[in-house]
Write an enzyme that holds these catalytic residues in place. Sequence first.
Site, PDB file in Angstrom:
ATOM      1  N   CYS A   2     -11.953   4.757  10.898  1.00 19.59           N
ATOM      2  CA  CYS A   2     -13.051   4.153  11.649  1.00 19.59           C
ATOM      3  C   CYS A   2     -14.372   4.528  10.972  1.00 19.59           C
ATOM      4  O   CYS A   2     -14.515   5.634  10.452  1.00 19.59           O
ATOM      5  CB  CYS A   2     -13.170   4.589  13.111  1.00 19.59           C
ATOM      6  SG  CYS A   2     -11.767   4.050  14.106  1.00 19.59           S
ATOM      7  N   GLY A  29     -12.239   0.698   8.354  1.00 18.46           N
ATOM      8  CA  GLY A  29     -11.556   0.038   9.467  1.00 18.46           C
ATOM      9  C   GLY A  29     -11.836  -1.443   9.441  1.00 18.46           C
ATOM     10  O   GLY A  29     -12.990  -1.845   9.313  1.00 18.46           O
ATOM     11  N   ASN A 103     -14.585   8.233  15.751  1.00 18.30           N
ATOM     12  CA  ASN A 103     -13.712   8.290  14.576  1.00 18.30           C
ATOM     13  C   ASN A 103     -12.888   9.562  14.702  1.00 18.30           C
ATOM     14  O   ASN A 103     -13.443  10.652  14.794  1.00 18.30           O
ATOM     15  CB  ASN A 103     -14.573   8.314  13.305  1.00 18.30           C
ATOM     16  CG  ASN A 103     -13.784   8.567  12.032  1.00 18.30           C
ATOM     17  OD1 ASN A 103     -14.331   9.062  11.060  1.00 18.30           O
ATOM     18  ND2 ASN A 103     -12.509   8.248  12.011  1.00 18.30           N
ATOM     19  N   GLY A 104     -11.562   9.404  14.719  1.00 23.90           N
ATOM     20  CA  GLY A 104     -10.700  10.581  14.838  1.00 23.90           C
ATOM     21  C   GLY A 104      -9.600  10.317  15.834  1.00 23.90           C
ATOM     22  O   GLY A 104      -9.305   9.165  16.163  1.00 23.90           O
ATOM     23  N   TYR A 242      -8.497   9.419  -0.670  1.00 25.41           N
ATOM     24  CA  TYR A 242      -8.140   8.061  -0.274  1.00 25.41           C
ATOM     25  C   TYR A 242      -9.212   7.359   0.555  1.00 25.41           C
ATOM     26  O   TYR A 242      -9.598   6.234   0.243  1.00 25.41           O
ATOM     27  CB  TYR A 242      -6.824   8.060   0.515  1.00 25.41           C
ATOM     28  CG  TYR A 242      -6.414   6.654   0.901  1.00 25.41           C
ATOM     29  CD1 TYR A 242      -5.752   5.824   0.005  1.00 25.41           C
ATOM     30  CD2 TYR A 242      -6.746   6.127   2.143  1.00 25.41           C
ATOM     31  CE1 TYR A 242      -5.419   4.528   0.332  1.00 25.41           C
ATOM     32  CE2 TYR A 242      -6.414   4.824   2.475  1.00 25.41           C
ATOM     33  CZ  TYR A 242      -5.749   4.029   1.564  1.00 25.41           C
ATOM     34  OH  TYR A 242      -5.435   2.749   1.889  1.00 25.41           O
TER      35      TYR A 242
END
Length: 445
Positions: A2, A29, A103-104, A242
């Site tokens: 995200c 995202g 985010n998470g 990544y």
Amino acid sequence: MCGLFGVRSPERYVARLTYFGLFALQHRGQESAGIAVSDEGRLTALRDMGLVTQVFDEQKLRGLRGELAIGHTRYSTTGSSQWWNAQPLVQHGSARTIALGHNGNLTNAAELRAELGELGHRSATTADTEVIAAMIANDPAPLTDAVANAMHKLDGAFSVVGLSEGKLIAFRDPRGMRPLCLGRLDRDWVVASETCALDLVGAEFEREVRPGELMVIDERVEARQVMPQDKGGALCIFEFFYLARPDSRLQGVEVHAARVRNADLVLPIPDSGTPAAIGFSRALNIPFSEGLIKNRYVGRTFIQPDQGLREQGIRLKFNPLAEVAGKRVVVVDDSIVRGNTTGQIVQMLFDAGAAEVHLRISSPPVISQCYYGIDLADPDELIAAGKTVEEVREQIGATSLAYISLGGLQASTRRPESQFCRACLTRDYPTAIPREAAKLQFEPV
Ligand code: SF4
């Protein structure tokens, strides 16, 4: 994953800035995108399924006026990929209304959701983000204290941006598992998941939001260390190799430089394998080739939500150049998670006439599940879990396969091991892990 973005600027067109911030964070995202604005304390949000450019146009942005805005690009980890889980989420509570982007992944979402249910909260979404929003919206304490109270109750990975009471809020879990940084745009303030979003809107990087820190921003920035930073922290090491965009800087290190350093060699799987392939090519003095051409309009397969889309995605995504025919090629990628994509690419290269396909991976084998916001999914789906490297090679069909060592990857970050989460590579988790943490745990049956 995200992507998060937030801005406070009484004089700028905040929705438009947020649109461009999200555009820079699209890689984090691609399932849904949304922007919420605050106009003298009144919140308006627009969110929908799709890419930022699909969700917003000039006309929609014009309807989003205010002096504060937050935005979100979503990749689902708790809660399905559906409209009602798109963010920013707007929560009306007994104490205040709040718009929130997260985010998470919370590891204690089920307990907190049950607690809220007992207090009479009726869930409107199946995302863990609603738990955070509901706790803050219903806490009668002043805003800063209400957010701090919520932070103390949350466990797992959370970087959050929010709007409430005419203020921009940003906070991060005590381990700093997901990134979040603060930037300055002349006299105005910007927060973003990654520095590449600051660069795009012309903001200067000020500093990272510290693990465990809460920032409440109006005319000034009030920063409060709500929770002590957990040891060195546990930034997800996937961010380095990544997730983050190569031009972003994490903990002061440019991500691209870290990826190049960890490579030993020549044909990348674009774009994720490109920096490592450049490093590998330079180190071994073997020519670098863009042997696989990527259709850049297709989303990254790793973050699409179901298997059907993933398989469809690969055929649309890559095409090998004729120059691979008859060659012994070394293919470099950043990771192998499920192995589906890698196996199809290896097959595609053999079909195009490659004599040998040697795979070199710039991360160690992913052997365990992530509870902190990366959809590595079921351990049974991880190709390397419970298999030797030779067994993985055989399944993928490559001529040879080698991974970078954990030590090699760590050295490429130029930061000590103690500052990172590497649990999906080592099974050494930085928090207690939930017994049940399925992505769709809150979906109706
Ligand atoms: Fe990142 Fe892996 Fe830790 Fe998840 S388990 S936060 S993917 S390093």
